[in-house]
Design an enzyme around this catalytic site. Structure first.
Site, short mmCIF file in Angstrom:
data_model
loop_
_atom_site.label_atom_id
_atom_site.label_comp_id
_atom_site.label_asym_id
_atom_site.label_seq_id
_atom_site.Cartn_x
_atom_site.Cartn_y
_atom_site.Cartn_z
N ASP A 1 0.87 -1.18 0.00
CA ASP A 1 0.00 0.00 0.00
C ASP A 1 0.90 1.22 0.00
O ASP A 1 2.05 1.16 0.45
CB ASP A 1 -0.90 0.00 1.25
CG ASP A 1 -2.15 0.85 1.06
OD1 ASP A 1 -3.25 0.28 0.91
OD2 ASP A 1 -2.02 2.10 1.03
N GLU B 1 -15.04 -8.03 -7.43
CA GLU B 1 -15.24 -8.54 -6.08
C GLU B 1 -16.65 -8.19 -5.59
O GLU B 1 -17.11 -7.08 -5.80
CB GLU B 1 -14.19 -7.89 -5.15
CG GLU B 1 -14.32 -8.27 -3.70
CD GLU B 1 -14.22 -9.78 -3.50
OE1 GLU B 1 -13.23 -10.38 -3.93
OE2 GLU B 1 -15.17 -10.36 -2.90
N GLU C 1 -19.03 -5.77 3.35
CA GLU C 1 -18.40 -5.43 4.63
C GLU C 1 -19.25 -6.03 5.74
O GLU C 1 -20.47 -6.05 5.66
CB GLU C 1 -18.30 -3.91 4.78
CG GLU C 1 -17.24 -3.34 3.85
CD GLU C 1 -17.17 -1.82 3.87
OE1 GLU C 1 -17.63 -1.20 4.85
OE2 GLU C 1 -16.66 -1.25 2.89
N LYS D 1 -20.19 -6.39 -12.17
CA LYS D 1 -20.14 -5.80 -10.83
C LYS D 1 -21.06 -4.58 -10.74
O LYS D 1 -21.84 -4.42 -9.80
CB LYS D 1 -18.69 -5.41 -10.50
CG LYS D 1 -18.53 -4.62 -9.23
CD LYS D 1 -18.90 -5.41 -8.00
CE LYS D 1 -18.87 -4.52 -6.77
NZ LYS D 1 -19.28 -5.21 -5.56
N ASN E 1 -24.53 -4.17 -8.44
CA ASN E 1 -24.79 -3.10 -7.47
C ASN E 1 -25.98 -2.25 -7.88
O ASN E 1 -26.75 -1.79 -7.04
CB ASN E 1 -23.53 -2.25 -7.28
CG ASN E 1 -22.60 -2.88 -6.25
OD1 ASN E 1 -22.91 -3.93 -5.69
ND2 ASN E 1 -21.47 -2.26 -6.00
N LEU F 1 -34.94 -6.02 0.55
CA LEU F 1 -36.28 -5.46 0.43
C LEU F 1 -36.70 -4.86 1.77
O LEU F 1 -37.87 -4.87 2.13
CB LEU F 1 -37.25 -6.58 0.00
CG LEU F 1 -38.38 -6.21 -0.96
CD1 LEU F 1 -37.87 -5.49 -2.19
CD2 LEU F 1 -39.14 -7.47 -1.37
N GLY G 1 -36.52 1.74 4.67
CA GLY G 1 -35.83 2.51 5.69
C GLY G 1 -35.12 3.72 5.12
O GLY G 1 -35.59 4.36 4.18
N CYS H 1 -19.56 1.84 -1.54
CA CYS H 1 -19.74 1.18 -2.84
C CYS H 1 -21.03 1.57 -3.56
O CYS H 1 -20.98 2.22 -4.60
CB CYS H 1 -19.69 -0.34 -2.66
SG CYS H 1 -18.03 -0.91 -2.26
N1 LIG Z 1 -15.24 -2.14 0.46
C1 LIG Z 1 -16.00 -3.07 -0.10
O1 LIG Z 1 -16.87 -3.66 0.54
C2 LIG Z 1 -15.82 -3.42 -1.57
C3 LIG Z 1 -16.49 -4.54 -2.09
C4 LIG Z 1 -16.34 -4.85 -3.43
C5 LIG Z 1 -15.58 -4.02 -4.25
N2 LIG Z 1 -14.96 -2.93 -3.71
C6 LIG Z 1 -14.16 -2.09 -4.61
O2 LIG Z 1 -12.80 -2.32 -4.27
C7 LIG Z 1 -12.02 -1.14 -4.47
C8 LIG Z 1 -11.30 -0.78 -3.19
O3 LIG Z 1 -12.27 -0.45 -2.22
P1 LIG Z 1 -11.92 -0.36 -0.68
O4 LIG Z 1 -13.20 -0.21 0.04
O5 LIG Z 1 -10.99 -1.44 -0.31
O6 LIG Z 1 -11.13 1.05 -0.68
P2 LIG Z 1 -10.15 1.60 0.45
O7 LIG Z 1 -10.12 3.07 0.26
O8 LIG Z 1 -10.51 1.03 1.78
O9 LIG Z 1 -8.72 0.98 0.07
C9 LIG Z 1 -7.97 1.39 -1.04
C10 LIG Z 1 -6.50 1.25 -0.65
O10 LIG Z 1 -5.69 1.47 -1.79
C11 LIG Z 1 -4.53 2.16 -1.37
N3 LIG Z 1 -3.89 2.76 -2.53
C12 LIG Z 1 -4.26 3.89 -3.21
N4 LIG Z 1 -3.42 4.12 -4.22
C13 LIG Z 1 -2.49 3.12 -4.20
C14 LIG Z 1 -1.36 2.81 -4.99
N5 LIG Z 1 -1.02 3.57 -6.04
N6 LIG Z 1 -0.65 1.73 -4.67
C15 LIG Z 1 -0.97 0.96 -3.62
N7 LIG Z 1 -2.03 1.20 -2.82
C16 LIG Z 1 -2.78 2.28 -3.11
C17 LIG Z 1 -5.04 3.14 -0.36
O11 LIG Z 1 -4.02 3.65 0.48
C18 LIG Z 1 -6.05 2.27 0.39
O12 LIG Z 1 -5.45 1.61 1.49
C19 LIG Z 1 -13.01 -0.09 -4.97
O13 LIG Z 1 -13.03 -0.10 -6.37
C20 LIG Z 1 -14.35 -0.61 -4.44
O14 LIG Z 1 -15.44 -0.14 -5.20
C21 LIG Z 1 -15.05 -2.62 -2.40
#
Ligand SMILES: NC(=O)c1ccc[n+]([C@@H]2O[C@H](COP(=O)([O-])OP(=O)(O)OC[C@H]3O[C@@H](n4cnc5c(N)ncnc54)[C@H](O)[C@@H]3O)[C@@H](O)[C@H]2O)c1
Length: 450
Positions: A31, A152, A156, A208, A212, A254, A257, A264
């Site tokens: 990261d 994915e 959460e 995806k 959603n 369904l 609320g 997301c």
């Molecule tokens: N959170 C969820 O429940 C979920 C579920 C399915 C899909 N997604 C998708 O997954 C993706 C990530 O979502 P998230 O919730 O984990 O986001 P997040 O903001 O929690 O995490 C993103 C991470 O990427 C890091 N990052 C940014 N630029 C970077 C780089 N150049 N190199 C390395 N790391 C870097 C950030 O520091 C951060 O830790 C999004 O596209 C989101 O839509 C999220």
């Protein structure tokens, strides 16, 4: 065993890295946030996700999972590189792809031969091919770099379970080799019978967003029904139950609320709408515009109800808010409907005191001026109005008779239709529930607010 790297260790990336290590792969995660990396390497999960931290520690101890801040190290290490960085909402609703491109650009010069980049972030259709041409332009000459998209679907609060045993695995690929490598990565869930769907890159990207969009549409649909129930003197809860028994419709998503929020659904709905507009697909634009408008309207509705329940003005009204996470079992306050309502209440002059079992530190970073209480009764102390805005199980267990002793007025708005209204009524509370004007057990006691 595959040597895997994970780029981005947020909600998605850290969960993915931990679960792949738990499936037996050797995982190196990176990261740009070195504090996140230091904490993860120390066995700490920087967000609330049930079950993730013990699994992180188990796999650190087993030596299958390591963390770094060096792109050179991950380039040399990995056969499959998963891109898991954020794709937040851009200024006009479109997805901001700068993190995806920055991550791919940083990785590309260090790629070793015969490797695969697999995107997992949620991206607009066409992104994978853009990433592929950028990476191939930057990667050292002669390297065989493949690209796939593997969206994915984890939720959460259930992220570990959803990662280890997903409903399905979707692969967008352009070569047999990419498919084979990803089949090897997911060998365990595939052997357990998880369905695999292999398709082209564009369709995988769209799956995806379509998923959603459908979930968001279902929520906004039932919330639109809640609105008509209120006007017609009907009750949306039995209506939802009756709809849900129809196997073609199903009961999940369904619940009427306050509507959807989080990192997301809202941004994905808007990004999908922006893509549809760019492609000139008006039907998707108008559908998703309605979904978003209905969803935002739920927040206005709660503020209007609160104002009416407070006697026409919120100025000086003491409001206790239960729940600030965008949903229970999460500390995520990104686009939290509750936090948006709190901001508006405050703008109307209310004195807001709120409680959440885990999300208050994150909320305090966004809204430091609100009062954060250490317990439900502390939040409700001398309150004129209680708002139930996130349906944590803890709140269903509140004893309304005990809480009645600390508030100034026994008035509650259940914006998640999740509390036992009869129980609250019997303890002397005036109960307002979104979308419910009557219910035999408690209708004579419920004062409807329009
Ligand atoms: N959170 C969820 O429940 C979920 C579920 C399915 C899909 N997604 C998708 O997954 C993706 C990530 O979502 P998230 O919730 O984990 O986001 P997040 O903001 O929690 O995490 C993103 C991470 O990427 C890091 N990052 C940014 N630029 C970077 C780089 N150049 N190199 C390395 N790391 C870097 C950030 O520091 C951060 O830790 C999004 O596209 C989101 O839509 C999220």
């Amino acid at each position: 065993m595959v040597r895997v790297t994970v780029v981005g260790t947020g909600y998605l990336g850290l969960t993915h890295a931990v679960c792949l290590a738990d499936l037996g792969h050797e995982v190196l995660a990176i990261d740009v946030d070195d504090q996140k990396i230091a904490r993860a390497a120390n066995g700490e999960v920087p967000f609330f996700e049930p079950g993730l931290e013990p699994l992180l520690r188990k796999n650190l101890d087993a030596g299958r999972l390591r963390f770094t801040t060096s792109f050179a190290e991950i380039g040399a290490f990995g056969t499959v590189h998963f891109l898991c960085v954020g794709t937040p909402e851009g200024e006009s609703g479109q997805a901001d792809l700068s993190f995806v491109h920055a991550a791919a650009d940083a990785l590309a010069p260090h790629l070793a031969s015969a490797c695969l980049i697999a995107g997992k972030s949620t991206v607009p259709v066409g992104t994978a091919r853009q990433v592929m041409s950028r990476v191939r332009a930057i990667a050292p000459a002669g390297q065989q770099v493949d690209l796939a998209w593997n969206p994915e679907f984890l939720r959460e609060g259930f992220a570990v379970q959803d990662s280890l045993t997903p409903d399905r695995i979707v692969l967008g690929v352009t070569s047999d080799r990419a498919e084979e490598l990803l089949r090897e990565v997911y060998a365990t869930p595939l052997a357990d019978g998880v369905p695999l769907l292999v398709m082209d890159l564009e369709t995988a990207e769209l799956v995806k967003l379509a998923a959603n969009a459908f979930l968001a549409t279902k929520i906004s649909f039932i919330n639109a029904m809640a609105e008509i129930c209120e006007e017609a003197g009907a009750d949306v809860m039995p209506l939802a139950e009756a709809l849900g028994y129809d196997a073609r419709i199903g009961r999940r998503f369904l619940s009427p609320g306050l509507g959807f929020g989080g990192g997301c659904l809202p941004k994905d709905v808007r990004a999908f709408r922006a893509t549809a507009a760019a492609l000139g697909v008006g039907s998707v634009v108008s559908l998703l515009t309605s979904v978003d408008v209905i969803n935002q309207g739920r927040r206005d509705r709660v503020v209007a109800l609160a104002c009416q329940a407070a006697g026409g003005t919120l100025d000086g009204t003491r409001v206790a808010v239960l729940g600030v996470a965008f949903k229970p079992n999460s500390d995520d306050v990104r686009d939290s409907p509750s936090l948006a309502v709190c901001e508006r209440l405050r703008a109307e002059g209310a004195i807001v005191s709120l409680h959440d079992p885990v999300a208050m530190p994150n909320a305090a970073k966004k809204q430091p001026d609100l009062v954060y209480a250490g317990s439900v009764s502390a939040a409700a102390e001398r309150a004129d109005l209680v708002l139930h805005l996130t349906e944590w199980a803890d709140y269903r267990a509140i004893d309304p008779a005990a809480l009645a002793g600390v508030v100034a007025r026994r008035v509650i708005i259940d914006a998640r239709c999740a509390l036992d209204a009869a129980l609250w009524h019997d303890a002397g509370w005036t109960v307002h529930v979104l979308g419910r004007r009557s219910r035999p057990q408690w209708k004579k006691c419920l004062t409807p607010v329009k």
